[in-house]
Design a protein around this motif. Structure first.
Motif, short mmCIF file in Angstrom:
data_model
loop_
_atom_site.label_atom_id
_atom_site.label_comp_id
_atom_site.label_asym_id
_atom_site.label_seq_id
_atom_site.Cartn_x
_atom_site.Cartn_y
_atom_site.Cartn_z
N ARG A 1 0.97 -1.22 0.39
CA ARG A 1 0.29 -0.06 -0.02
C ARG A 1 1.25 1.13 -0.06
NH1 ARG A 1 -4.91 -0.92 3.23
NH2 ARG A 1 -5.39 -2.61 1.97
N ALA B 1 0.48 -5.60 2.83
CA ALA B 1 -0.62 -5.22 3.21
C ALA B 1 -1.57 -5.80 3.78
CB ALA B 1 -1.82 -3.93 1.90
N ARG C 1 -6.33 -1.59 8.53
CA ARG C 1 -6.64 -1.42 7.95
C ARG C 1 -7.37 0.36 7.50
NH1 ARG C 1 -6.47 -6.60 5.20
NH2 ARG C 1 -5.13 -7.98 6.27
N TYR D 1 -5.21 3.35 6.81
CA TYR D 1 -4.79 3.35 5.39
C TYR D 1 -5.55 2.64 4.16
CZ TYR D 1 -0.59 4.40 8.41
OH TYR D 1 0.07 4.97 9.56
N ARG D 2 -7.10 3.22 4.13
CA ARG D 2 -8.14 2.82 3.73
C ARG D 2 -7.70 3.07 2.08
NH1 ARG D 2 -13.36 3.25 5.53
NH2 ARG D 2 -14.15 4.71 3.58
N LEU D 3 -7.78 2.30 1.44
CA LEU D 3 -7.53 3.05 -0.05
C LEU D 3 -9.22 3.80 -0.18
CD1 LEU D 3 -6.30 -0.39 -2.13
CD2 LEU D 3 -4.97 1.99 -1.00
N THR E 1 -4.26 7.26 -2.85
CA THR E 1 -2.97 6.68 -2.92
C THR E 1 -2.83 7.58 -4.15
OG1 THR E 1 -4.77 5.61 -4.78
CG2 THR E 1 -4.14 4.06 -2.31
#
Length: 170
Positions: free
Chosen positions: A109, A131, A139, A142-144, A151
């Motif tokens: 990630r 990840a 999680r 750092y959630r997409l 990102t």
């Protein structure tokens, strides 16, 4: 023996690169202090453009911060001129992962905390791997492409859109 001397020479070069703060240094910024060897933090990579060190609160077994060596504000302040720098941050992150035997880049990630959710205003890329081994809270943090974590691709699109809007206003 020659390998040890080469490693020592590389360490000396890293310390010389950032030994004297100059232009692009914010004396109040912790990351500026780190890249200028004022904090005793181990630099995994350092050159005139980019530096890398471990995150003090790792969210994954490998959690690195890749930062511009010179102070650059947070990701909201980026323009299209910063696109090559962001790409260099990512490439350096990939190199650090490879040096640490992380070769599966599909389980990595890369991203930035979107203001006001970043604790340090010096631009910094989070590099987390694997990840799949991140805990529940990591999680979440750092959630997409969440409201607080972006990102690289969407960030670069944002930089480009700002440039287009700016050009249209002129």
């Amino acid at each position: 023996m020659a390998e040890v001397e080469a490693t020592q020479a590389a360490l000396v070069d890293v310390s010389k690169t950032n030994s004297v703060p100059g232009e692009g240094y914010d004396k109040k910024c912790i990351f500026c202090k780190i890249v200028n060897n004022e904090m005793g933090t181990e630099l995994l990579h350092s050159d005139e453009e980019v530096s890398c060190f471990r995150d003090i609160k790792p969210g994954a077994p490998h959690h690195y911060l890749v930062v511009p060596t010179k102070h650059v504000g947070n990701c909201k302040s980026l323009t299209k001129e910063h696109v090559p720098l962001v790409k260099q941050l990512v490439e350096t992150g990939k190199e650090i992962l490879q040096k640490n035997n992380i070769t599966d880049l599909s389980d990595v990630r890369f991203g930035f905390h979107w203001p006001p959710f970043c604790s340090v205003t010096h631009l910094h890329l989070h590099v987390l791997a694997p990840a799949s081994q991140m805990g529940f809270m990591s999680r979440l943090f750092y959630r997409l492409n969440s409201y607080w974590f972006i990102t690289v691709s969407p960030l670069l699109c944002t930089c480009t859109k700002k440039a287009i809007v700016h050009d249209l206003m002129i």
